[in-house]
Scaffold this motif. Structure first.
Motif, short mmCIF file in Angstrom:
data_model
loop_
_atom_site.label_atom_id
_atom_site.label_comp_id
_atom_site.label_asym_id
_atom_site.label_seq_id
_atom_site.Cartn_x
_atom_site.Cartn_y
_atom_site.Cartn_z
N LEU A 463 -7.99 -10.07 1.03
CA LEU A 463 -7.47 -9.00 1.68
C LEU A 463 -8.60 -8.16 2.39
O LEU A 463 -9.66 -8.39 1.89
CB LEU A 463 -7.08 -8.09 0.46
N GLU A 464 -8.34 -7.59 3.39
CA GLU A 464 -9.39 -6.70 4.15
C GLU A 464 -10.24 -5.89 3.26
O GLU A 464 -11.33 -5.63 3.55
CB GLU A 464 -8.79 -6.18 5.23
N ASP A 465 -9.64 -5.03 2.45
CA ASP A 465 -10.01 -4.15 1.58
C ASP A 465 -10.26 -4.57 0.06
O ASP A 465 -10.76 -3.77 -0.75
CB ASP A 465 -9.25 -2.68 1.53
N GLY A 466 -10.09 -5.63 -0.08
CA GLY A 466 -10.53 -6.40 -1.37
C GLY A 466 -9.92 -5.68 -2.58
O GLY A 466 -8.68 -5.16 -2.86
N LEU A 467 -11.04 -5.36 -3.41
CA LEU A 467 -10.71 -4.59 -4.78
C LEU A 467 -10.13 -3.29 -4.35
O LEU A 467 -9.52 -2.51 -5.18
CB LEU A 467 -11.84 -4.40 -5.67
N ASP A 468 -10.28 -2.64 -3.27
CA ASP A 468 -9.81 -1.38 -2.94
C ASP A 468 -8.41 -1.24 -2.38
O ASP A 468 -7.94 -0.21 -1.98
CB ASP A 468 -10.63 -0.36 -1.94
N HIS A 469 -7.76 -2.56 -2.23
CA HIS A 469 -6.36 -2.77 -1.83
C HIS A 469 -5.25 -2.00 -2.85
O HIS A 469 -5.52 -2.08 -4.01
CB HIS A 469 -6.10 -4.22 -1.82
N PRO A 470 -4.61 -1.34 -2.07
CA PRO A 470 -3.57 -0.15 -3.14
C PRO A 470 -2.53 -1.29 -3.73
O PRO A 470 -2.02 -1.86 -2.86
CB PRO A 470 -3.12 0.61 -2.08
N ALA A 471 -2.25 -0.95 -4.80
CA ALA A 471 -1.06 -1.59 -5.40
C ALA A 471 0.33 -0.53 -5.61
O ALA A 471 -0.05 0.39 -6.08
CB ALA A 471 -1.60 -2.20 -6.94
N ALA A 472 1.25 -1.05 -5.22
CA ALA A 472 2.37 -0.34 -5.21
C ALA A 472 3.02 0.13 -6.97
O ALA A 472 2.45 -0.67 -7.61
CB ALA A 472 3.57 -0.65 -4.60
N ILE A 473 3.70 0.81 -7.07
CA ILE A 473 4.13 1.09 -8.49
C ILE A 473 4.73 -0.21 -8.97
O ILE A 473 5.78 -1.07 -8.37
CB ILE A 473 5.32 2.28 -8.46
N LYS A 474 4.52 -0.62 -10.12
CA LYS A 474 4.80 -1.75 -10.83
C LYS A 474 4.38 -3.14 -10.08
O LYS A 474 5.07 -4.16 -10.28
CB LYS A 474 6.24 -1.83 -10.98
N GLY A 475 3.31 -2.68 -9.18
CA GLY A 475 3.04 -4.18 -8.30
C GLY A 475 3.87 -4.46 -7.53
O GLY A 475 4.12 -5.90 -7.09
N ALA A 476 5.07 -3.79 -6.80
CA ALA A 476 6.05 -4.13 -5.84
C ALA A 476 5.40 -4.81 -4.82
O ALA A 476 6.16 -5.83 -4.07
CB ALA A 476 6.90 -2.98 -5.59
N ASN A 477 4.27 -4.67 -4.23
CA ASN A 477 3.70 -5.46 -2.91
C ASN A 477 2.90 -6.70 -3.61
O ASN A 477 2.15 -7.24 -2.52
CB ASN A 477 2.65 -4.42 -2.16
N LEU A 478 2.94 -6.98 -4.68
CA LEU A 478 2.44 -8.29 -5.21
C LEU A 478 3.38 -9.43 -5.75
O LEU A 478 4.52 -8.90 -6.08
CB LEU A 478 1.33 -7.93 -6.37
#
Length: 581
Positions: A463-478
């Motif tokens: 990921l471009e922002d690595g650990l700073d990448h945002p996770a959606a509620i309940k990790g919906a984007n994972l």
């Protein structure tokens, strides 16, 4: 209502100040008709323009002071109400977070949510009413009565006769309304539960084309709550029109009787005008009391529900050394003949007795050893973890960590020993790094090591922002596998003494699962590991394997020992490994 008064007591000075300002404003308001009566009957007939101007300015000043005092009082009552509702919600949240598992199960998540939202709002409304209308309405009623009695006793007797009847109606209706609002709030719990289920399981609902079915189910619960609310509101609305009718009749009688008394020279016109103004104030006071009782009826039901949560048992009591059990043998983690059951009664329980979730479970692990737990869904695997972390207390037997009864540990002291990735764990709406850190004092290097051991570093680094990448509620984007690896990284990040992985690799392919287990063994060899899994390949490398079925231990030993001595385990192994081949 005791709960509401208890919270208001925290801000006693601010509440009394607001009520005092409101009282002063209402008393000033009560002076206005008296000043008007004096001007009409005494100042105007005297023909002195300066006196008319003086008393007119005095009346204007009184009106301005009344307005300003009421505005100031309203601001303070709103501020106090918000502060008190904040305390209620905060205490509810803290209490809910510390509820033992049995109390949480009994209350239910939807009910806890509605108590935190709807019920706390009703309490906030009641606090605001208690500071404002509970001063203004009685003061208008009593002050108006006193002024009218002082001005014209015969006319005032019309009100004296009517008021007891009106107040009796209000009290009777409110006594009926409180139980009905209790029912409304319970129906709201059902609405919240169905809504939460549908929001959480929206993908399943859509995938199985059950949207129409769920709409009908929600509509039924919504309709039931609405009907209960309509009934309660209808009952509580009865006093309003009835009181308005009686007061209008009384006002008509006052006008007729007053005109006759003026014509007979028994009273003066200014008195009648002031009397009618006071009559309107008394009307507002009675109607205000009706609104107060309606609000307090809702608040009383809500306060009772909130008090039920706050009065629930706290985290289980920490046992003193003389009370705690002592292990009968060595071992860092020990279960000794543990029995446990969820709930009290239930359908299908023989003789009304509780069905055992665990039945005489015993095992022992030394520090640094590993235990795999395998068995069908609902066999009690996760229950073992619940007892080990003291989310529940065993009904019989002993659970020991580091030679101590888990009941002798302070909650935080016990839980600091664990790193846990639960089966349905939560990914929060935050960055990936903060989801791993989870409020702990961990540097970025520790986060990266944990992510690497959990096989999460590969996709995080991509990921471009690595650990700073945002996770959606309940990790919906994972993806499912990404979420599981993120949760395992969270469990590993604190280098725990005891690592618990509860079916935390079910979404991983066999290669990634094996690589993660090797990395954990290499980097966290000092940790005592408990791994719950459905796949034999995940547990076959553990030092010990516990085979569960229907709350019972049907096999315990190494992979090789179980293949020789435990037919159910051998059957699972042959089925799964044969399918892999």
């Amino acid at each position: 209502m005791k709960l509401i008064f208890r919270y208001m007591g925290r801000y006693r000075a601010a509440v009394l100040l607001a009520m005092g300002i409101k009282l002063a404003g209402t008393m000033t308001e009560l002076l206005l008709p008296y000043i008007l009566e004096y001007m009409i009957d005494d100042v105007v007939p005297a023909g002195s323009l300066p006196r008319v101007v003086l008393w007119g300015l005095l009346m204007f000043a009184a009106a301005v002071v009344c307005r300003q005092l009421n505005v100031l009082a309203n601001r303070r009552t709103v501020d106090n109400a918000h502060r008190i509702s904040y305390d209620v919600r905060q205490d509810l949240f803290v209490k809910t977070a510390n509820l033992p598992g049995s109390a949480f199960d009994e209350l239910g998540l939807p009910s806890l949510i509605s108590r935190m939202t709807s019920d706390s709002y009703n309490v906030q409304s009641a606090v605001q009413q208690l500071q404002s209308m509970c001063v203004r309405a009685p003061m208008l009623l009593l002050g108006g009565m006193v002024m009218t009695l002082a001005m014209d006793l015969p006319l005032a007797m019309i009100l004296v006769v009517m008021l007891p009847v009106l107040l009796a109606v209000v009290f009777f209706v409110c006594a009926k309304g409180i139980p009905m609002y209790n029912t409304v709030q319970k129906r709201l719990d059902s609405v919240v539960r169905i809504m939460r289920e549908n929001i959480t399981g929206i993908r399943v609902v859509k995938a199985l084309s059950k949207a129409d079915y769920e709409k009908r189910r929600f509509a039924a619960a919504n309709r039931e709550m609405t009907n209960c609310d309509i009934k309660a509101s209808t009952v509580m609305a009865i006093p309003g029109p009835l009181m308005q009718l009686c007061l209008n009749v009384g006002l008509t009688l006052v006008v007729v009787a007053g005109a006759w008394r003026v014509n007979e020279g028994l009273t003066r016109p200014g008195v009648i005008l002031a009397f009618l103004t006071y009559f309107n104030m008394i009307t507002m006071g009675v109607m205000g009391l009706s609104r107060i009782f309606m609000t307090l009826s809702k608040a009383s039901a809500s306060a009772g529900r909130i008090a039920e949560v706050l009065a629930a048992p706290d985290e289980q009591r920490v046992l003193r050394p003389g009370e705690a059990l002592q292990p009968s043998g060595a071992g860092f983690l020990r279960f000794e003949n543990v029995d446990f059951s969820y709930g009290k009664t239930g359908a299908g329980f023989a003789g009304g007795e509780r069905e055992k979730a665990l039945d005489h479970i015993s095992f022992s692990l030394n520090r640094g050893e590993s235990l795999g737990i395998i068995g069908p869904t609902g066999c009690g695997k996760t229950t073992i973890i619940n007892l080990l972390m003291r989310f529940y207390d065993a009904d019989a037997g002993g659970v020991f960590v580091d030679g101590r009864d888990v009941r002798s540990y302070d909650k935080d002291e016990l839980h600091r020993k664990f790193g846990v990735a639960f089966q349905n764990d939560m990914v929060f709406q935050d960055t990936l790094g903060e989801n791993i850190r989870f409020g702990r004092d961990l540097d970025e290097a520790a986060l990266r090591r944990a992510a690497k051991d959990a096989m999460a570093a590969e996709y995080i680094d991509s990921l471009e922002d690595g650990l700073d990448h945002p996770a959606a509620i309940k990790g919906a984007n994972l993806s499912g596998g990404q979420k599981q690896r993120l949760l395992v990284a969270r469990a590993l990040a604190g280098n725990p003494e005891i690592l618990v992985l509860d079916d935390s690799s079910s979404a991983l392919d066999y290669k990634t699962d094996a690589a993660m287990r090797r990395a954990i063994a290499r980097s966290h060899g000092d940790s005592t590991v408990i791994l719950i899994a459905q796949r034999v390949s995940s547990v076959m490398g553990m030092d010990h394997i516990l085979v569960m079925d229907n709350g019972r231990c049907i096999g315990y030993g190494s992979h090789r020992e179980l293949l020789e001595n435990c037919p159910p385990y051998r059957e699972i192994y042959e089925t799964q490994m044969g399918a892999m081949e």
